[in-house]
Scaffold this active site. Structure first.
Site, PDB file in Angstrom:
ATOM      1  N   TYR A  80       0.862  -1.183   0.000  1.00  0.00           N
ATOM      2  CA  TYR A  80       0.000   0.000   0.000  1.00  0.00           C
ATOM      3  C   TYR A  80       0.890   1.222   0.000  1.00  0.00           C
ATOM      4  O   TYR A  80       1.826   1.320   0.812  1.00  0.00           O
ATOM      5  CB  TYR A  80      -0.916   0.022   1.227  1.00  0.00           C
TER       6      TYR A  80
ATOM      7  N   ASP B 276       9.441   2.684  -0.317  1.00  0.00           N
ATOM      8  CA  ASP B 276       8.404   3.407   0.411  1.00  0.00           C
ATOM      9  C   ASP B 276       8.637   3.139   1.898  1.00  0.00           C
ATOM     10  O   ASP B 276       8.243   2.095   2.419  1.00  0.00           O
ATOM     11  CB  ASP B 276       7.009   2.926  -0.029  1.00  0.00           C
TER      12      ASP B 276
ATOM     13  N   LYS C 128       4.763  10.069   8.315  1.00  0.00           N
ATOM     14  CA  LYS C 128       4.515   9.625   9.701  1.00  0.00           C
ATOM     15  C   LYS C 128       5.527  10.185  10.710  1.00  0.00           C
ATOM     16  O   LYS C 128       5.461  11.357  11.067  1.00  0.00           O
ATOM     17  CB  LYS C 128       4.447   8.093   9.734  1.00  0.00           C
TER      18      LYS C 128
HETATM   19  P1  KE4 Z   1      -0.625   8.884   4.079  1.00  0.00           P
HETATM   20  O1  KE4 Z   1      -1.083   9.535   2.788  1.00  0.00           O
HETATM   21  O2  KE4 Z   1      -1.744   8.128   4.784  1.00  0.00           O
HETATM   22  O3  KE4 Z   1       0.126   9.854   5.009  1.00  0.00           O
HETATM   23  O4  KE4 Z   1       0.493   7.784   3.695  1.00  0.00           O
HETATM   24  C1  KE4 Z   1       0.167   6.811   2.748  1.00  0.00           C
HETATM   25  C2  KE4 Z   1       1.089   5.622   2.941  1.00  0.00           C
HETATM   26  C3  KE4 Z   1       2.151   5.442   2.066  1.00  0.00           C
HETATM   27  N1  KE4 Z   1       3.004   4.404   2.203  1.00  0.00           N
HETATM   28  C4  KE4 Z   1       2.857   3.516   3.220  1.00  0.00           C
HETATM   29  C5  KE4 Z   1       3.838   2.389   3.344  1.00  0.00           C
HETATM   30  C6  KE4 Z   1       1.799   3.661   4.149  1.00  0.00           C
HETATM   31  O5  KE4 Z   1       1.664   2.766   5.153  1.00  0.00           O
HETATM   32  C7  KE4 Z   1       0.900   4.731   4.018  1.00  0.00           C
HETATM   33  C8  KE4 Z   1      -0.274   4.926   4.949  1.00  0.00           C
HETATM   34  N2  KE4 Z   1      -0.443   3.947   5.968  1.00  0.00           N
HETATM   35  C9  KE4 Z   1      -1.795   3.704   6.411  1.00  0.00           C
HETATM   36  C10 KE4 Z   1      -1.793   2.603   7.477  1.00  0.00           C
HETATM   37  N3  KE4 Z   1      -1.006   1.508   7.162  1.00  0.00           N
HETATM   38  C11 KE4 Z   1      -2.425   4.961   6.943  1.00  0.00           C
HETATM   39  C12 KE4 Z   1      -3.663   4.759   7.773  1.00  0.00           C
HETATM   40  C13 KE4 Z   1      -4.900   5.133   7.006  1.00  0.00           C
HETATM   41  O6  KE4 Z   1      -4.946   4.927   5.779  1.00  0.00           O
HETATM   42  O7  KE4 Z   1      -5.833   5.621   7.688  1.00  0.00           O
END
Ligand code: KE4
Length: 425
Positions: A144, A239, A267
């Site tokens: 993801y 990533d 994060k």
């Molecule tokens: P954000 O756009 O949510 O800040 O980051 C996207 C993203 C990109 N790459 C990785 C490896 C990620 O894990 C994420 C976002 N993680 C999720 C939870 N695993 C965010 C939680 C959510 O979607 O509410």
């Protein structure tokens, strides 16, 4: 004690917000529960609007490695915010954070700050395409990388949990350049390079997957990916939105001995404030506007308040060097969890890297999407609900990561193990 405030908050939210939440996985759908609403948090604790207090192992999906409402971060943020919250004009703190990231990750010579992990990935992919003049991107099934259209192709995290491997609203044309490979399967990737070699702009991978649950990529696999990208003049994008400054100061690259061409962060580098970043070799990064012609922009990119929180966080991690102790504590905790689940006769596999881990309710090893999917998600839902009743907050999905912070003490872990022993699975 669950009074009505959580329930009332949820029904009010559902009247004006789709699903009552601003990010799908927060709706607790995959664990068959109604979401809680948080009033405040401090250290390892979350306090919901019903007055319940929970020990938190989700930590806002990773950022809160120093615990919630960390005094050092709050002090710096309060000072920063008193000087204004956004100028849309460069500030020296943006340079300071970029410099900290450059100093921490050997493969990163320049950094562009953005406001989310999704934006970081979107920028990295566009930059890879603009730099190579190629269109295709290899991603891994179960990976993801945020919700940008061309990455929502058999995505992990929320999309995986919600059983919608690719989302409606993503035109086929937007997804046709995204090629799917099996995680930890180098023969599969080799075949894709043979088929598409000079069309592949980049391979994007979570070097430790966090969105199908925690699954570390084998070192040999990552080394072979590096070789394949070199041979085919494709870029390797790590990533590290989750793993960046989570498993080590910097990223996993130092530990595994494989350097990425571009690294996506988020994060932790924002200390709980909206942030993302893409970094890499200057020869690639300089292709970004206004130095180069690959366009990218953002009203709040490098926001001085968010950046100040990030600097305070990285400064604390750099001086405290908590990683070895976090890893030891997490390993010990996972061993104790496993012992209790064995006593209960519950089939499980635990994958742990540094201070992130996942308890998969399956008796097979979990090394990729298919093996992760052998997990008994009904059992996970029961585990989640029972632990919540025992005042332990876990990620509301089998396919997410648990995290420890520097504020989790042996007493917290002991209480959690006692809670696990007390529940019926
Ligand atoms: P954000 O756009 O949510 O800040 O980051 C996207 C993203 C990109 N790459 C990785 C490896 C990620 O894990 C994420 C976002 N993680 C999720 C939870 N695993 C965010 C939680 C959510 O979607 O509410």
């Amino acid at each position: 004690m669950r009074t009505q405030k959580n329930a009332r908050s949820f029904s009010n939210a559902c009247k004006v917000i789709p699903g009552g939440v601003n990010s799908p996985v927060r709706a607790f759908k995959s664990v068959g529960a109604a979401p809680i609403f948080i009033d405040r948090a401090k250290g390892v604790y979350l306090y919901d609007v019903d007055g319940n207090r929970y020990i938190d192992y989700c930590l806002s999906w990773g950022p809160m490695i120093l615990g919630h409402a960390n005094n050092v971060i709050l002090a710096d943020v309060k000072k920063a915010i008193s000087r204004g919250s956004s100028y849309g004009i460069p500030t020296t703190v943006e340079t300071d954070l970029a410099k900290m990231i450059v100093d921490a990750i050997e493969s990163v010579q320049k950094v562009r700050l953005v406001s989310s992990g999704t934006e970081a990935v979107m920028t990295a992919v566009r930059l890879a395409r603009g730099t190579t003049g190629r269109d295709k991107i290899i991603k891994f099934i179960g990976g993801y990388h945020g919700h940008v259209d061309h990455m929502l192709v058999s995505a992990g995290s929320g999309a995986l949990t919600l059983g919608a491997p690719s989302s409606p609203g993503v035109p086929k044309d937007f997804a046709k350049h995204t090629i799917l490979a099996n995680y930890n399967d180098i023969d599969n990737v080799k075949k894709l390079f043979e088929k598409y070699s000079d069309q592949i702009a980049a391979v994007i991978i979570e070097p430790v997957a966090g969105n199908m649950g925690v699954i570390p990529a084998k070192k040999s696999f990552l080394k072979s990916l590096r070789t394949l990208c070199n041979k085919n003049k494709s870029l390797l994008i790590f990533d590290e939105v989750i793993t960046g400054f989570r498993v080590d100061y910097g990223g996993v690259q130092k530990k595994i001995g494989v350097k990425a061409d571009l690294t996506c962060l988020g994060k932790i580098i924002g200390g709980g404030f909206p942030i993302g970043a893409v970094g890499g070799k200057a020869s690639i990064m300089n292709n970004l506007s206004p130095q180069g012609s690959v366009y990218q922009a953002g009203t709040l990119s490098g926001n001085p308040v968010c950046v100040t929180a990030g600097i305070a966080t990285l400064r604390a991690l750099r001086s405290q060097k908590p990683y070895a102790a976090l890893e030891r504590r997490t390993k010990k905790f996972c061993k104790q969890i496993s012992e209790v689940l064995d006593e209960k006769g519950v089939a499980h596999t635990i994958n742990q890297v540094g201070s992130m881990f996942t308890v998969f309710f399956t008796d097979s090893d979990v090394t990729d999407f298919d093996s992760a999917f052998t997990s008994n998600t009904k059992m996970y839902a029961k585990y989640f609900q029972q632990m919540l009743k025992a005042d332990i907050y876990l990620p509301p999905s089998q396919f997410e990561a648990n995290f420890l912070s520097t504020k989790h003490t042996d007493a917290h872990l002991k209480k959690t193990i006692e809670a696990l022993r007390s529940i019926k699975l």
